[in-house]
Design an enzyme around this catalytic site. Structure first.
Site, short mmCIF file in Angstrom:
data_model
loop_
_atom_site.label_atom_id
_atom_site.label_comp_id
_atom_site.label_asym_id
_atom_site.label_seq_id
_atom_site.Cartn_x
_atom_site.Cartn_y
_atom_site.Cartn_z
N SER A 187 0.61 -1.31 -0.09
CA SER A 187 -0.04 0.08 -0.11
C SER A 187 0.99 1.32 -0.05
O SER A 187 0.22 2.41 -0.56
CB SER A 187 -1.00 0.10 1.13
OG SER A 187 -0.24 -0.33 2.42
N HIS A 215 -5.54 -3.61 -2.22
CA HIS A 215 -5.21 -2.54 -3.45
C HIS A 215 -5.23 -3.11 -4.59
O HIS A 215 -4.94 -2.45 -5.81
CB HIS A 215 -3.94 -1.98 -2.96
CG HIS A 215 -4.12 -0.70 -2.21
ND1 HIS A 215 -4.63 0.42 -2.46
CD2 HIS A 215 -3.57 -0.75 -0.68
CE1 HIS A 215 -4.50 1.32 -1.17
NE2 HIS A 215 -3.94 0.62 -0.15
N LYS A 246 -12.13 0.32 -1.13
CA LYS A 246 -11.05 0.71 -1.94
C LYS A 246 -11.77 0.97 -3.41
O LYS A 246 -12.61 1.92 -3.43
CB LYS A 246 -9.62 0.25 -1.82
CG LYS A 246 -8.98 0.59 -0.68
CD LYS A 246 -7.83 0.12 -0.20
CE LYS A 246 -7.51 0.41 1.07
NZ LYS A 246 -6.38 -0.36 1.63
C1 LIG Z 1 -6.64 -0.65 3.29
C2 LIG Z 1 -5.82 -1.93 3.54
C3 LIG Z 1 -6.57 -2.70 4.40
C4 LIG Z 1 -7.81 -2.32 5.15
O1 LIG Z 1 -8.93 -2.24 4.32
P1 LIG Z 1 -10.04 -1.41 4.91
O2 LIG Z 1 -11.32 -2.07 4.07
O3 LIG Z 1 -9.99 0.04 4.64
O4 LIG Z 1 -10.42 -1.74 6.36
C5 LIG Z 1 -6.00 -4.15 4.56
N1 LIG Z 1 -4.98 -4.24 3.89
C6 LIG Z 1 -4.11 -3.57 3.05
C7 LIG Z 1 -2.88 -3.92 2.29
C8 LIG Z 1 -4.71 -2.22 2.87
O5 LIG Z 1 -4.10 -1.31 2.01
#
Ligand SMILES: *Cc1c(COP(=O)(O)O)cnc(C)c1O
Length: 404
Positions: A187, A215, A246
């Site tokens: 990320s 992602h 996302k």
């Molecule tokens: C954003 C993210 C999460 C968490 O996801 P949410 O739905 O925002 O709680 C988990 N793992 C990674 C790699 C992320 O970038």
């Protein structure tokens, strides 16, 4: 004055915040006044928005809004209970079946967020006699889940499959299950996890393989099916996590795999058992989003075209997008390396004042000395908006001495 101000019991918090202020990395929340759009208003200022994870512009897509409103009218605003008591609605099952088909797996379970999907899954799959092999740059929710499991945690160097293998060899004679975990897309750097090579390693050593595609969902693979599809590794990854927060544009996380994996999580994953399920509007929104991924893959093509254009121009201007002392991005996540935390935060603030929203990221989210701003383009940015952002980034960076 508010009645709770300045109680001595919490003086250590004030001290910790003062330390952040002294380092220039104390942050204030920016407030979005309108919609999560390519150009929007934060704190009353119009900005080109390069800070969201709304990769495909689905967070405010008319068809998703319509689906949310219709589901609210039909089924209400809340589910009223946790899934295992009375809070499993037909629409929750419909969403899970839709995701399972999309991902080409037997079954899927949806959690309240990607964070709880990871923490609840890693935390429940293993016990204290087991081992977790985790990439050093894996997401915080994986790290927390690993700690909750009480398994022994072995961290391998970023994307270093040989190092992971060495750790597996050291454990070969030790009883206990082994779980290898990697992010599909990392990320903070935007590089892609070596899912193909880790899958071969897992096969060879009889280890379980888990991939966190937060992602990668909606970004990589056919129609955004994720990193497993990107690498053609269907059937080789035991546990696939994805997010609905996302690219999918709403909120939630999911786990995909065998029927038994999902049944087991129904019985043991603590956020599933002890926290209320999504409102029906969220499930309906996500169903509409997966429909769109299947029907409008051109959104994903636009996302990648914008990414190539944006990153190509930044590189031509001489920005450091990683690749020497940090990983090189391979996805729309665009780290612009600055170095010191304070400088990154000041760069981000100056960009904001000039009309570009890009988040400053410093220690402890990234290593000391590798602070950056992180920019993400979406499929919905127009060429004119990207040009406006690029001009601003160049001008501000020259003024601040970040570009020579
Ligand atoms: C954003 C993210 C999460 C968490 O996801 P949410 O739905 O925002 O709680 C988990 N793992 C990674 C790699 C992320 O970038």
């Amino acid at each position: 004055m508010c009645s709770t101000a300045r109680r001595p019991q919490l003086a250590h918090l004030t001290a910790a915040l003062d330390e952040l202020r002294a380092k220039g990395t104390h942050v204030r929340l920016r407030v979005l006044d309108d919609q999560q759009a390519p150009v929007c208003h934060y704190d009353g200022r119009e900005v080109v928005n390069l800070a969201s994870n709304n990769y495909l512009g689905l967070a405010n897509h008319p068809r998703l809004i319509e689906a949310a409103v219709a589901a609210t009218r039909a089924f209400g605003v809340g589910s009223g209970a946790v899934r295992t008591i009375a809070g499993t609605m037909r629409i929750h099952m419909d969403l899970e079946e839709k995701i399972a088909r999309f991902k080409n797996v037997e079954a899927c379970v949806v959690f309240q967020s990607g964070f709880t999907a990871n923490a609840g899954t890693v935390g429940s799959l293993l016990g204290k006699e087991d081992f977790i092999l985790s990439d050093e740059l894996n997401h915080a929710s994986i790290i927390d889940g690993a700690r909750l499991s009480r398994a022994t945690i072995k961290v391998f160097r970023h994307k270093d499959v040989a190092h992971c293998e060495q750790l597996l060899q050291e454990l070969e004679k030790t009883p206990g299950r082994k779980l290898i975990i990697t992010d599909g897309v990392f990320s903070m750097d935007g590089d892609i996890g070596p899912v193909d090579r880790l899958a071969r390693l897992a096969e060879q050593y009889g280890a379980i393989l888990m991939v966190d595609d937060a992602h990668a969902s909606g970004v990589l693979g056919r129609n955004g099916r994720g990193s497993v599809d990107h690498f053609g590794m269907h059937g080789k990854v035991d546990v696939q996590v994805g997010t609905l927060s996302k690219a999918i544009g709403a909120l939630g996380g999911y786990v995909c795999g065998s029927r038994d994996l999902i049944d087991y999580l129904y019985h043991r994953a603590r956020p599933f058992l002890f926290s209320t399920s999504h409102p029906p509007s969220v499930a309906a929104t996500c169903i509409a989003a997966f429909d769109l991924l299947e029907r409008e893959p051109e959104r994903i093509e636009r996302l990648w075209a914008n990414t190539r254009r944006f990153q190509g121009e930044l590189r031509r201007l001489g920005f450091n997008l990683g690749g020497v002392t940090t990983p090189a991005t391979e996805t729309p996540i665009t780290p612009i390396l600055v170095g010191e935390g304070r400088a990154a935060m000041e760069f981000s603030q100056s960009l904001f004042d000039a009309g570009v929203m890009a988040t400053g990221i410093a220690f402890p989210t990234v290593p000391e000395g590798k602070a950056r701003i992180r920019a993400i383009v979406t499929s919905e940015h127009t060429p004119a908006q990207l040009d406006r952002a690029l001009e601003t980034i160049e001008r501000v960076a020259r003024r601040m001495g970040i570009l020579g």
